[in-house]
Write a protein that holds these residues in place. Structure first.
Motif, short mmCIF file in Angstrom:
data_model
loop_
_atom_site.label_atom_id
_atom_site.label_comp_id
_atom_site.label_asym_id
_atom_site.label_seq_id
_atom_site.Cartn_x
_atom_site.Cartn_y
_atom_site.Cartn_z
N LYS A 1 0.85 -1.19 0.00
CA LYS A 1 0.00 0.00 0.00
C LYS A 1 0.88 1.24 0.00
O LYS A 1 1.95 1.24 0.61
CB LYS A 1 -0.91 0.04 1.24
N ARG A 2 0.44 2.28 -0.67
CA ARG A 2 1.11 3.58 -0.61
C ARG A 2 0.17 4.52 0.13
O ARG A 2 -0.78 5.04 -0.44
CB ARG A 2 1.44 4.11 -2.01
N TYR A 3 0.44 4.67 1.41
CA TYR A 3 -0.46 5.44 2.28
C TYR A 3 0.29 6.60 2.92
O TYR A 3 1.44 6.42 3.36
CB TYR A 3 -1.02 4.52 3.38
N PRO A 4 -0.35 7.79 2.95
CA PRO A 4 -1.67 8.13 2.43
C PRO A 4 -1.66 8.28 0.90
O PRO A 4 -0.63 8.60 0.31
CB PRO A 4 -1.98 9.47 3.11
N ALA A 5 -2.81 8.05 0.29
CA ALA A 5 -2.91 8.04 -1.17
C ALA A 5 -2.48 9.37 -1.78
O ALA A 5 -1.93 9.40 -2.89
CB ALA A 5 -4.34 7.70 -1.59
N ILE A 6 -2.69 10.46 -1.06
CA ILE A 6 -2.32 11.77 -1.58
C ILE A 6 -0.82 11.88 -1.80
O ILE A 6 -0.35 12.67 -2.60
CB ILE A 6 -2.83 12.90 -0.65
#
Length: 260
Positions: free
Chosen positions: A97-102
């Motif tokens: 996952k790449r968090y946060p997406a922003i």
């Protein structure tokens, strides 16, 4: 590609418990560099954004690797300012996952040029407890901790507790009364030292000559700290429209973004 860290990271011995599992994407050799952890609020004021950018960039120019947690606000500014190739991001989720997406583009760049670390298996979501563990690892990796902006009862103050327990020096920016009240309290209680001059701090910490030249365009340097359109217009009223027309910046969701 996500890899399992089959090597030992000495700095993590300062944690309450060495991570049972550790995963990474990117260049593990960054762990061998002198490192500094920079953290702070997700909503820093203009002064803190500007000085966070200046601090991280100048440290990186001296070869110091900047460590942070990949969140919006201070974390993202620190990563971007240091440059993807000289920063370590510690994730609070699995590395699938790449968090946060922003911040997904920033994270993607760090995966290629820098280093992303996580204690969590693939598929692990962003939970409150994961952020707590992430913060401890961020603090442990840095030789010192810098908090550029923090409100009372913020997550940054949990990181400060870790730094105190680890015996690490804590530095904060000098702020006006009523701003960044948590860091001002740390100064009042003698738990942190103030950075009054960034160049002096960088010289004392890095002790080497710059490895590249500072961008001569102060406006573009300022915009790399992601100011709002109104803030950029207030500080550089004659440059914003011109830079937007020439394709140097774009205004997106009310914020300035450098394109060149």
């Amino acid at each position: 590609m996500i890899q399992t860290a089959d090597f030992h990271i000495a700095e993590l011995e300062s944690m309450k418990k060495y991570p049972k599992n550790l995963f990474f994407i990117g260049r593990r050799e960054l762990l061998e560099k002198k490192k500094i952890s920079i953290i702070g609020s997700r909503k820093p004021n203009l002064y803190a954004r500007d000085k966070t950018y200046e601090l991280a960039k100048k440290l990186s120019n001296r070869g110091v690797c900047v460590v942070s947690g990949g969140a919006i606000g201070v974390d993202a500014i620190a990563h971007k300012s240091a440059g993807a190739g000289n920063t370590i991001m510690v994730a609070a989720t699995g590395l699938d996952k790449r968090y946060p997406a922003i911040n997904k583009n920033i994270i993607a760049d760090i995966e290629v040029e820098g280093l992303v670390l996580s204690q969590f298996e693939k598929g692990s979501p962003s939970t409150r407890y994961n952020f707590v563990l992430r913060n401890e690892l961020v603090v442990a990796l840095g030789d010192v901790l810098v908090v550029t902006y923090a409100d009372l009862n913020s997550g940054s103050m949990r990181s400060v507790e870790y730094a105190l327990a680890m015996g690490k020096e804590i530095y904060v920016l000098s702020h006006r009364i009523g701003e960044s009240e948590a860091t001002n309290r740390l100064l009042q209680e003698g738990k942190a030292k103030a950075i009054y001059d960034i160049d002096v701090f960088v010289n004392e910490f890095a002790g080497t000559e710059p490895v590249d030249k500072k961008n001569d365009d102060d406006f573009l340097e300022f915009c790399k700290s992601s100011p709002t359109y109104d803030e950029a217009l207030e500080k550089y009223p004659s440059r914003v429209f011109e830079a937007e027309l020439s394709g140097q910046i774009e205004i997106k969701n009310g914020f300035c973004k450098v394109l060149l």
